[in-house]
Motif scaffolding. Structure first.
Motif, PDB file in Angstrom:
ATOM      1  N   THR A 170       0.776  -1.205  -0.209  1.00 55.54           N
ATOM      2  CA  THR A 170       0.111   0.006   0.074  1.00 55.54           C
ATOM      3  C   THR A 170       1.093   1.114   0.001  1.00 55.54           C
ATOM      4  N   LEU A 171       0.929   2.635  -0.760  1.00 52.22           N
ATOM      5  CA  LEU A 171       1.889   3.521  -0.834  1.00 52.22           C
ATOM      6  C   LEU A 171       0.591   4.938  -1.028  1.00 52.22           C
ATOM      7  N   CYS A 172       1.727   5.593  -0.120  1.00 54.54           N
ATOM      8  CA  CYS A 172       0.495   7.198   0.064  1.00 54.54           C
ATOM      9  C   CYS A 172       0.947   7.853  -0.509  1.00 54.54           C
ATOM     10  N   VAL A 201      -2.654   1.995  -4.393  1.00 56.22           N
ATOM     11  CA  VAL A 201      -2.370   3.261  -4.068  1.00 56.22           C
ATOM     12  C   VAL A 201      -3.267   4.463  -3.572  1.00 56.22           C
ATOM     13  N   CYS A 202      -2.884   5.233  -2.965  1.00 58.66           N
ATOM     14  CA  CYS A 202      -3.899   5.880  -2.206  1.00 58.66           C
ATOM     15  C   CYS A 202      -2.810   7.139  -1.905  1.00 58.66           C
ATOM     16  N   GLU A 203      -3.528   8.041  -2.811  1.00 57.15           N
ATOM     17  CA  GLU A 203      -2.912   9.319  -3.107  1.00 57.15           C
ATOM     18  C   GLU A 203      -3.384  10.653  -2.855  1.00 57.15           C
ATOM     19  N   GLU A 204      -2.617  11.624  -1.638  1.00 53.72           N
ATOM     20  CA  GLU A 204      -3.526  12.880  -1.782  1.00 53.72           C
ATOM     21  C   GLU A 204      -2.522  14.282  -2.304  1.00 53.72           C
ATOM     22  N   THR A 205      -3.150  14.991  -2.844  1.00 52.45           N
ATOM     23  CA  THR A 205      -2.626  16.168  -3.386  1.00 52.45           C
ATOM     24  C   THR A 205      -3.061  18.011  -2.829  1.00 52.45           C
TER      25      THR A 205
END
Lengths: 427, 248
Positions: A170-172, A201-205
């Protein structure tokens, strides 16, 4: 607030724990929630957090090599594998001297915590992915911190690359971008895979643009088709700020991308572009919000999907003009080219107008390839399969050209060509 | 092998509606034929059926190109064999530049492993654009997108000059052209004139034929040729109209 903090490590850990609590209390995504309408059932599940171990040295070297091939001479580049730093080519001294920060987030938290702390995890995400954002913040969020101080205009491309590698990792990936008054920068965030392994993949920008700041931001998602991806981006634009945002969705099995833009200052301007090419069981889910909070703001969304055999795209967009936002100009267009009978596109454009002096329009089209265009190309000797590929490429190229991000054109066309090569055999 | 485009008793329908009825015409290489006639007589149908448009069903007859059965081939095979159709309404293709489009069409004609030099290609392309008085900046523009009627027709002729077909079907290439553009386009067609090139020029008006002087003129009515003659037939048409000719 963060002033007078003795132990920044503890402070950030407290922030993380607050997010963990918020996640535990959060209402989980639900099909009955209109923000999850038409979403794939699999998109609703929140997996167990399983951070990957530090990759072997040769994996890190490989990642560095692949990343180097992506863009020609970026000004600076940070590369991660499974959330672990693989390579960091720092900004040239000239920019560092001007006070620009472009650092791995963990390094920024250690070296310039007072700059990071006030804005980290401050974005508000309203498009349904909030529980995922909390999960991301409570987990191993790692990525980039970009800070451009007042009056500095960067003249090159900043690149952040995340690779997935380990099985079921799991990648953040996280990006925090702070552009102060009268600044300029270009940032590209790319997601790729080093190996064909499932991952989440759980991304926040997070993007904050001060007065008259201008950011070219692009996100290129070219993950392996076993990967699932959930992304949330929020941007707040101050007076006269300009955001050009360009998303490319090519890989992953399921990629949900939420793009929330708040035009908070007068005359702020956002141009939102996207191209997606789902095929063979892929689903790209796009949720957008163009929030006009201040007078004379403008936004223009142009999203195109070329949907191939057994591919699916979902678009749901909202233009929301608040009562104070007189003089707004807001546009939203979603166009989907259906390349096969088994291609599916769902489009839900939306408009809510609370002011009376506005120019707004929204629209969506889903259409197969025009048989007259196909005949025209074939009459020139171009075979049917190639003609279809050319029409699809042209359909998508129109978006790339409208972004005016010239430096991305060649790398994107290369990725697109690779994608189409693998996908266009089926009807 | 016969160096001709030979159309024998060709019948063509759109859906259930017959348009061409036992149409016959032979265009030998080196010849330019003009096909005239009022709207709805089947002139464009002939061009599209020969080019292989999927909406047009051949219900009878034959079309042979240099002795080969044209109708058995796909549209792209017909094109690669040397048949070119200049469209009455050229399609707008977003995101595909003129230069890339023509290059793709030329590459489609190459054998496996063959290639041509980009330098030579652009040299030739620019020379032909200059001849057609087209701005070189057009090469990067999306094909026909936002072009005026005249620009689209010039672009058709540019494609024809680059692809060097053996036979060309020019479907109302004069429509939408002012007199200067008409002359330039005609010069483009005339440049291809020679023993290895045959053309069928479809038009309503005699005016085009002042610039592309035909060897033969045919008048169509109700799906077939009702009168054939030399270039003077076009002048006669101008004087007496189609009705006068059909009754004669």
């Amino acid at each position: 607030m963060s002033e007078g903090v003795d132990n920044w490590g503890q402070w950030f850990e407290g922030l993380r724990l607050r997010e963990l609590k918020a996640f535990e209390k959060a209402k989980l995504p639900d099909k009955d929630d209109p923000r999850w309408r038409w979403a794939d059932a699999a998109a609703l599940e929140i997996p167990q957090m399983t951070p990957a171990p530090i990759p072997a040295i040769e994996t890190l070297v490989l990642a560095k090599q692949h990343a180097a091939e992506l863009f020609e001479n970026p000004l600076a580049q940070i590369v991660f594998v499974d959330g672990h730093l693989a390579a960091f080519s720092a900004l040239p001294e000239k920019w560092v001297k001007k006070g620009v920060h472009f650092l791995p987030l963990s390094q920024a938290k250690q070296e310039i915590p007072a700059l990071v702390a006030p804005m980290l995890f401050q974005s508000i995400h309203s498009l349904g992915g909030d529980p995922f954002v909390r999960w991301h913040r409570a987990g191993n969020a790692e990525g980039v911190f970009l800070h451009v101080p007042k009056g500095v205009a960067l003249d090159g491309l900043l690149s952040v690359v995340h690779f997935t590698h380990a099985q079921n990792a799991t990648l953040c990936p996280h990006a925090l971008c702070l552009l102060e008054e009268n600044t300029q920068a270009s940032l590209v965030q790319s997601l790729h895979s080093l190996s064909p392994s499932p991952a989440f993949v759980c991304e926040e920008t997070e993007i904050f643009l001060g007065k008259n700041a201008a950011l070219n931001h692009s996100g290129i998602q070219n993950l392996d088709t076993l990967v699932r991806c959930q992304r949330a981006q929020a941007a707040v634009l101050g007076e006269g700020a300009r955001l050009r945002d360009f998303s490319t969705q090519l890989g992953a099995k399921l990629d949900r991308r939420e793009c929330n833009v708040q035009l908070a200052g007068a005359r702020a301007d956002a141009r939102l572009f996207s191209v997606g090419v789902p095929c063979k069981g892929q689903c790209f889910d796009q949720r957008t919000y163009q929030g006009h909070l201040a007078p004379d703001t403008s936004s223009d969304l142009f999203y195109k999907n070329g949907v191939l055999a057994q591919g699916r795209s979902v678009f749901s967009g909202m233009i929301d003009v608040k009562p104070k936002a007189q003089g707004t100009a807001a546009y939203q267009s979603n166009r989907n080219l259906l390349m096969s009978d088994s291609a599916q596109a769902v489009s839900m454009p939306g408009l809510e107008i609370g002011a009376n002096d506005v120019k707004c329009s929204h629209g969506a089209t889903d259409a197969p390839i025009d048989p007259e265009q196909l005949f025209y190309l074939r009459q020139r000797g171009i075979g049917e399969q190639q003609a279809r590929a050319l029409l699809l490429e042209g359909f998508l190229t129109e978006v790339i050209e409208r972004t005016e991000m010239g430096e991305l054109k060649a790398p994107l066309q290369k990725l697109l060509a690779q994608k189409l090569e693998g996908c266009l055999d089926g009807r | 092998m016969k160096a001709s485009l030979e159309i024998k008793d060709l019948s063509v329908s759109i859906g259930e509606r017959p348009i061409l009825k036992d149409f016959s015409l032979t265009i030998n290489k080196g010849e330019i034929h003009a096909l005239m006639g009022p709207n709805g007589t089947g002139k464009s149908t002939l061009a599209k059926a020969l080019a292989g448009h999927p909406d047009y069903t051949v219900t009878g007859g034959q079309a042979l190109m240099d002795g080969q059965d044209l109708l058995a081939l796909s549209p792209e095979q017909r094109a690669r064999w040397g048949l070119f159709m200049a469209f009455q309404y050229p399609l707008e293709i977003e995101g595909v530049s003129i230069a890339n489009f023509i290059r793709a069409a030329l590459q489609a004609r190459l054998k496996e492993g063959e290639d041509f030099s980009a330098g030579d290609y652009y040299k030739e392309l620019y020379a032909k654009m200059d001849a057609l008085k087209m701005d070189r900046a057009f090469t990067a523009r999306a094909l026909n997108v936002g072009f005026s009627g005249g620009e689209k027709k010039r672009c058709e002729v540019l494609q024809m000059m680059m692809l060097k077909p053996a036979y060309a079907l020019l479907d109302e290439t004069d429509s939408g052209l002012d007199i200067d553009a008409l002359r330039i386009v005609a010069e483009g067609v005339n440049a291809l004139r020679g023993p290895d090139f045959g053309a069928l020029v479809i038009t309503h008006y005699q005016r085009l034929l002042d610039y592309i002087v035909p060897d033969f003129v045919h008048v169509m009515a109700d799906g077939r040729i009702v009168k054939s003659g030399g270039k003077e037939l076009a002048l006669e048409l101008e004087k007496h109209g189609y009705e006068g000719i059909a009754q004669a």
